[in-house]
Design a protein around this motif. Structure first.
Motif, PDB file in Angstrom:
ATOM      1  N   SER A 159       0.798  -1.293   0.178  1.00  0.00           N
ATOM      2  CA  SER A 159      -0.019  -0.057  -0.058  1.00  0.00           C
ATOM      3  C   SER A 159       0.970   1.239   0.047  1.00  0.00           C
ATOM      4  O   SER A 159       1.919   1.198   0.698  1.00  0.00           O
ATOM      5  CB  SER A 159      -0.934  -0.060   1.244  1.00  0.00           C
ATOM      6  OG  SER A 159      -1.625   1.132   1.326  1.00  0.00           O
ATOM      7  N   GLY A 160       0.427   2.138  -0.667  1.00  0.00           N
ATOM      8  CA  GLY A 160       1.390   3.438  -0.777  1.00  0.00           C
ATOM      9  C   GLY A 160       1.973   3.642  -2.193  1.00  0.00           C
ATOM     10  O   GLY A 160       2.150   2.501  -2.949  1.00  0.00           O
ATOM     11  N   THR A 161       2.484   4.872  -2.554  1.00  0.00           N
ATOM     12  CA  THR A 161       3.071   4.913  -3.750  1.00  0.00           C
ATOM     13  C   THR A 161       4.624   4.990  -3.604  1.00  0.00           C
ATOM     14  O   THR A 161       5.157   4.988  -4.706  1.00  0.00           O
ATOM     15  CB  THR A 161       2.633   6.321  -4.498  1.00  0.00           C
ATOM     16  OG1 THR A 161       2.838   7.202  -3.698  1.00  0.00           O
ATOM     17  CG2 THR A 161       1.164   5.924  -4.569  1.00  0.00           C
ATOM     18  N   GLY A 162       5.250   5.188  -2.477  1.00  0.00           N
ATOM     19  CA  GLY A 162       6.596   5.192  -2.492  1.00  0.00           C
ATOM     20  C   GLY A 162       7.312   4.060  -2.583  1.00  0.00           C
ATOM     21  O   GLY A 162       6.948   3.031  -2.192  1.00  0.00           O
ATOM     22  N   LYS A 163       8.600   4.266  -2.316  1.00  0.00           N
ATOM     23  CA  LYS A 163       9.502   2.779  -2.264  1.00  0.00           C
ATOM     24  C   LYS A 163       9.800   2.596  -0.856  1.00  0.00           C
ATOM     25  O   LYS A 163      10.193   3.531  -0.160  1.00  0.00           O
ATOM     26  CB  LYS A 163      10.929   3.334  -3.112  1.00  0.00           C
ATOM     27  CG  LYS A 163      10.767   3.329  -4.529  1.00  0.00           C
ATOM     28  CD  LYS A 163      12.230   3.712  -5.305  1.00  0.00           C
ATOM     29  CE  LYS A 163      12.137   3.544  -6.597  1.00  0.00           C
ATOM     30  NZ  LYS A 163      13.327   3.835  -7.514  1.00  0.00           N
ATOM     31  N   ARG A 164      10.045   1.376  -0.488  1.00  0.00           N
ATOM     32  CA  ARG A 164      10.373   1.079   0.809  1.00  0.00           C
ATOM     33  C   ARG A 164      11.942   1.166   1.167  1.00  0.00           C
ATOM     34  O   ARG A 164      12.674   1.109   0.184  1.00  0.00           O
ATOM     35  CB  ARG A 164       9.982  -0.395   1.360  1.00  0.00           C
ATOM     36  CG  ARG A 164      10.245  -1.441   0.384  1.00  0.00           C
ATOM     37  CD  ARG A 164      11.223  -2.383   1.165  1.00  0.00           C
ATOM     38  NE  ARG A 164      11.438  -3.476  -0.032  1.00  0.00           N
ATOM     39  CZ  ARG A 164      12.792  -3.602  -0.520  1.00  0.00           C
ATOM     40  NH1 ARG A 164      13.532  -2.681  -0.539  1.00  0.00           N
ATOM     41  NH2 ARG A 164      12.960  -4.679  -1.179  1.00  0.00           N
ATOM     42  N   HIS A 165      12.365   1.251   2.137  1.00  0.00           N
ATOM     43  CA  HIS A 165      13.759   1.524   2.617  1.00  0.00           C
ATOM     44  C   HIS A 165      14.531   0.047   2.458  1.00  0.00           C
ATOM     45  O   HIS A 165      13.996  -0.859   2.550  1.00  0.00           O
ATOM     46  CB  HIS A 165      14.001   1.872   4.161  1.00  0.00           C
ATOM     47  CG  HIS A 165      13.762   3.402   4.027  1.00  0.00           C
ATOM     48  ND1 HIS A 165      14.674   4.189   4.098  1.00  0.00           N
ATOM     49  CD2 HIS A 165      12.687   3.850   4.460  1.00  0.00           C
ATOM     50  CE1 HIS A 165      14.217   5.547   4.520  1.00  0.00           C
ATOM     51  NE2 HIS A 165      12.863   5.109   4.705  1.00  0.00           N
ATOM     52  N   LEU A 166      15.675   0.095   2.043  1.00  0.00           N
ATOM     53  CA  LEU A 166      16.471  -0.997   1.722  1.00  0.00           C
ATOM     54  C   LEU A 166      16.785  -1.727   3.150  1.00  0.00           C
ATOM     55  O   LEU A 166      16.905  -3.102   3.190  1.00  0.00           O
ATOM     56  CB  LEU A 166      18.056  -0.750   1.100  1.00  0.00           C
ATOM     57  CG  LEU A 166      18.009  -0.153  -0.212  1.00  0.00           C
ATOM     58  CD1 LEU A 166      19.526   0.259  -0.479  1.00  0.00           C
ATOM     59  CD2 LEU A 166      17.250  -1.189  -1.190  1.00  0.00           C
ATOM     60  N   GLU A 167      16.649  -1.163   4.504  1.00  0.00           N
ATOM     61  CA  GLU A 167      16.612  -1.710   5.722  1.00  0.00           C
ATOM     62  C   GLU A 167      15.467  -2.207   6.158  1.00  0.00           C
ATOM     63  O   GLU A 167      15.467  -2.497   7.398  1.00  0.00           O
ATOM     64  CB  GLU A 167      17.283  -0.626   6.457  1.00  0.00           C
ATOM     65  CG  GLU A 167      18.730  -0.032   6.150  1.00  0.00           C
ATOM     66  CD  GLU A 167      18.436   1.361   5.448  1.00  0.00           C
ATOM     67  OE1 GLU A 167      19.206   1.976   5.421  1.00  0.00           O
ATOM     68  OE2 GLU A 167      17.447   1.593   4.951  1.00  0.00           O
ATOM     69  N   TYR A 168      14.429  -2.486   5.317  1.00  0.00           N
ATOM     70  CA  TYR A 168      13.191  -3.113   5.824  1.00  0.00           C
ATOM     71  C   TYR A 168      13.507  -4.243   6.425  1.00  0.00           C
ATOM     72  O   TYR A 168      12.772  -4.524   7.577  1.00  0.00           O
ATOM     73  CB  TYR A 168      12.288  -3.282   4.776  1.00  0.00           C
ATOM     74  CG  TYR A 168      12.547  -4.601   3.886  1.00  0.00           C
ATOM     75  CD1 TYR A 168      11.949  -5.733   4.332  1.00  0.00           C
ATOM     76  CD2 TYR A 168      13.314  -4.358   2.986  1.00  0.00           C
ATOM     77  CE1 TYR A 168      12.199  -6.935   3.513  1.00  0.00           C
ATOM     78  CE2 TYR A 168      13.399  -5.655   2.042  1.00  0.00           C
ATOM     79  CZ  TYR A 168      13.164  -6.880   2.345  1.00  0.00           C
ATOM     80  OH  TYR A 168      13.438  -8.106   1.759  1.00  0.00           O
ATOM     81  N   PRO A 169      14.494  -5.313   6.373  1.00  0.00           N
ATOM     82  CA  PRO A 169      14.669  -6.409   7.236  1.00  0.00           C
ATOM     83  C   PRO A 169      14.949  -5.962   8.616  1.00  0.00           C
ATOM     84  O   PRO A 169      14.612  -7.006   9.539  1.00  0.00           O
ATOM     85  CB  PRO A 169      15.863  -7.223   6.662  1.00  0.00           C
ATOM     86  CG  PRO A 169      16.050  -6.643   5.072  1.00  0.00           C
ATOM     87  CD  PRO A 169      15.515  -5.290   5.238  1.00  0.00           C
ATOM     88  N   ILE A 170      15.821  -5.095   8.996  1.00  0.00           N
ATOM     89  CA  ILE A 170      15.798  -4.511  10.663  1.00  0.00           C
ATOM     90  C   ILE A 170      14.444  -4.895  11.079  1.00  0.00           C
ATOM     91  O   ILE A 170      14.334  -5.058  12.253  1.00  0.00           O
ATOM     92  CB  ILE A 170      16.480  -3.089  10.611  1.00  0.00           C
ATOM     93  CG1 ILE A 170      17.976  -3.051   9.946  1.00  0.00           C
ATOM     94  CG2 ILE A 170      16.532  -2.664  11.862  1.00  0.00           C
ATOM     95  CD1 ILE A 170      18.147  -1.731   9.895  1.00  0.00           C
ATOM     96  N   HIS A 171      13.221  -4.144  10.394  1.00  0.00           N
ATOM     97  CA  HIS A 171      12.094  -4.166  11.270  1.00  0.00           C
ATOM     98  C   HIS A 171      11.371  -5.297  10.937  1.00  0.00           C
ATOM     99  O   HIS A 171      10.846  -5.690  12.129  1.00  0.00           O
ATOM    100  CB  HIS A 171      11.354  -3.051  10.475  1.00  0.00           C
ATOM    101  CG  HIS A 171      11.953  -1.913  10.340  1.00  0.00           C
ATOM    102  ND1 HIS A 171      11.933  -0.824  11.622  1.00  0.00           N
ATOM    103  CD2 HIS A 171      13.117  -1.184   9.813  1.00  0.00           C
ATOM    104  CE1 HIS A 171      12.532   0.259  11.146  1.00  0.00           C
ATOM    105  NE2 HIS A 171      13.311   0.002  10.199  1.00  0.00           N
TER     106      HIS A 171
END
Length: 129
Positions: free
Chosen positions: A63-75
Motif C-alpha cells: 500500500s502506498g506509492t513510495g519505495k520502501r527502505h533497503l533496511e526493511y529487514p531490520i524491522h
C-alpha cells in the motif's frame, strides 16, 4: 497506523535524530500484513500521511506509492521474532555514529539503558573492507 508513523517520525526529527533521509520508524500492521513506514528518500521532518507505505515481510510494497527502505529487514526480522513488539525505530544519531568509530563496547550507564546493550559490531559494511 499511518498517523503513528507520522507522529513517530516528527518526534524523531524534533529530537534531532534526522540524518538526511536515513532512519525510519515502522509500526506493525494490526492484521499481520507487514509494517507501515515512511517511504524511502524523505527525512523525518518531511513525513506526511501520503508518504507512508505498507510493506510485507518479504519487502513488497502493499500500500502506498513510495519505495520502501533497503533496511526493511531490520524491522521485519524484529517484528517476526518478537510478537510483543508493535514498532521498531532505526536512526543514525550523530553521537552514536561517532562513538561507533572508537571500537569500544557500549556500556549501560543507567537502568534504562541495560536492555539495549550488546557487543559492538567490529566489521564494516563498506565495499572492499
Amino acid at each position: 497506523m499511518i498517523t503513528d508513523v507520522v507522529s513517530a517520525s516528527h518526534a524523531l526529527a524534533t529530537a534531532g535524530l534526522s540524518d538526511m533521509v536515513w532512519g525510519h520508524a515502522a509500526v506493525r500492521d494490526p492484521v499481520g500484513k507487514g509494517a507501515w513506514m515512511k517511504a524511502s528518500g524523505f527525512g523525518f521532518e518531511e513525513v506526511q500521511p501520503d508518504l507512508i507505505v505498507l510493506f510485507s515481510p518479504d519487502g513488497d510494497v502493499l500500500s502506498g506509492t513510495g519505495k520502501r527502505h533497503l533496511e526493511y529487514p531490520i524491522h521485519t526480522e524484529i517484528l517476526t521474532l518478537r510478537t510483543d513488539v508493535g514498532a521498531v525505530v532505526h536512526t543514525n544519531a550523530p553521537a552514536l555514529a561517532a562513538f561507533s568509530s572508537l571500537e569500544r563496547d557500549l556500556q549501560p550507564i543507567s537502568h534504562d539503558a541495560a536492555p539495549f546493550t550488546h557487543p559492538s559490531f567490529r566489521g564494516s559494511t563498506a565495499p572492499g573492507r
